[in-house]
Every structure is written in structure tokens, then in C-alpha cells.
Design an enzyme around this catalytic site. Sequence first.
Site, PDB file in Angstrom:
ATOM      1  N   SER A   1      47.609  70.491  17.506  1.00 60.73           N
ATOM      2  CA  SER A   1      46.614  71.352  16.858  1.00 60.73           C
ATOM      3  C   SER A   1      45.259  70.673  16.683  1.00 60.73           C
ATOM      4  O   SER A   1      44.229  71.345  16.608  1.00 60.73           O
ATOM      5  CB  SER A   1      47.125  71.818  15.493  1.00 60.73           C
ATOM      6  OG  SER A   1      47.426  70.710  14.656  1.00 60.73           O
TER       7      SER A   1
ATOM      8  N   GLY B   1      51.341  72.258  16.709  1.00 61.53           N
ATOM      9  CA  GLY B   1      52.702  71.961  16.299  1.00 61.53           C
ATOM     10  C   GLY B   1      53.471  71.063  17.230  1.00 61.53           C
ATOM     11  O   GLY B   1      54.574  70.614  16.891  1.00 61.53           O
TER      12      GLY B   1
ATOM     13  N   HIS C   1      43.198  69.415   9.488  1.00 66.72           N
ATOM     14  CA  HIS C   1      42.513  69.838  10.709  1.00 66.72           C
ATOM     15  C   HIS C   1      40.996  69.764  10.547  1.00 66.72           C
ATOM     16  O   HIS C   1      40.447  70.348   9.609  1.00 66.72           O
ATOM     17  CB  HIS C   1      42.932  71.258  11.075  1.00 66.72           C
ATOM     18  CG  HIS C   1      44.398  71.369  11.361  1.00 66.72           C
ATOM     19  ND1 HIS C   1      45.306  71.786  10.413  1.00 66.72           N
ATOM     20  CD2 HIS C   1      45.091  71.091  12.486  1.00 66.72           C
ATOM     21  CE1 HIS C   1      46.518  71.769  10.951  1.00 66.72           C
ATOM     22  NE2 HIS C   1      46.419  71.359  12.201  1.00 66.72           N
TER      23      HIS C   1
END
Length: 198
Positions: free
Chosen positions: A20, A57, A170
Amino acid sequence: MLIVMGLPARAQTVLVVGDSLSAGYGLRQNEAWPVLLGERLKQSGYGHSVVNASISGDTSANGLSRIDAALAANRPAVVILALGANDGLRGLPPKSLRENLETMARRSQAAGARVLIAGMQLPPNYGPDYTQKFAATFREAAKATGSALMPFLLEGFAADPKSFLSDGIHPVAAAQPRIVDNVWPPLKPLLGKPAAGR
């Protein structure tokens, strides 16, 4: 298209195999760092394009399960392996991570690609023994396979909360160019001379 011994000439492709952090989780498609890397390559006179084969993931085992298909489909000149963060977050054994990275690197090299391994680090709450072994895994895998190494994908901003989404994991859009800046120095020697001679 040039034909060599009945096969298409190798495309000047940089293949990013990641999770990700490279897939652009929470961002617009054109904001993820592999897209910005493609723009940097063009601006710098390289004829390479970037194929982003990153899946949110993914662990290194997931990457290993799909590396052969990605190599066959894209015939890359350079492969960036940006996997391992999910292995660490799940507490998976560093030994398995290293074996997976080394196998992916060797398969990429056997397919004619140069390899750059992007390292990752974990927050200190995972304990000093595990975090140190985890961080060393990328260096060890690069050394064992003769791959280039970028020690830490998020170098320079990992401790800055403003550089991350609310999940704290993130990077936001504004941090994506900094990832490109981290990738560029170890990637550039793998590219050859710019097509435009810059």
C-alpha cells in the site's frame, strides 16, 4: 518495434512490486510516488516508463507468488522491490522476509532486470531485537543478491505526523515527492544513460 531473434526488444520499464505504501493508498491515482517517478524519469531524459504492480496489504510472500507473472508481462529493465512493511506489522519472521526478497531478486535478475530493494523500518514498540533484525534484513538480502539498496523508503519524514494520513502509516500526497527523492539516487545508476543524453 524492434525484433530481436523473433522476440520484441526489451521495453525500458521500471517495475514497482510493492504494497500500500507504493500502491497509493488513500491518494488519487496520479499522486502515488511511482507515478511521480515516471514523471521524474521523463523530465530527466530517460525513456523508461513505470509499471506499478503494487497491491495494498501484500506481504513479501504475496509478492513472491506473483513476481513471475509480473516479470513475464512487463519484461522490465529494472525491478524495485518495495515489500516487507506488512511482514513487519504482522510480526512475521525476518528470515522468511529475507528468503522471499532474495528469491524475488534472483528471479528478476534471471529475467534480465536490475534490482533495487527498498528497505523499511518499524516503530520502536515492536521491540529492539525484532526491529533491528527486521531493518537488517533488507541490507542482507541486497548484499546476498548483488542488488542495489535504498535503506529506508520513508527516510527523512517517518517521524513527522503531518506526512501521514490519520492512520499514521500511509504517507500523504505531499510526502510522495520525498519518496521519489529517496528512490532516485540508488535507482539512477541502474537506468543507463538518459535517452536524451542529459
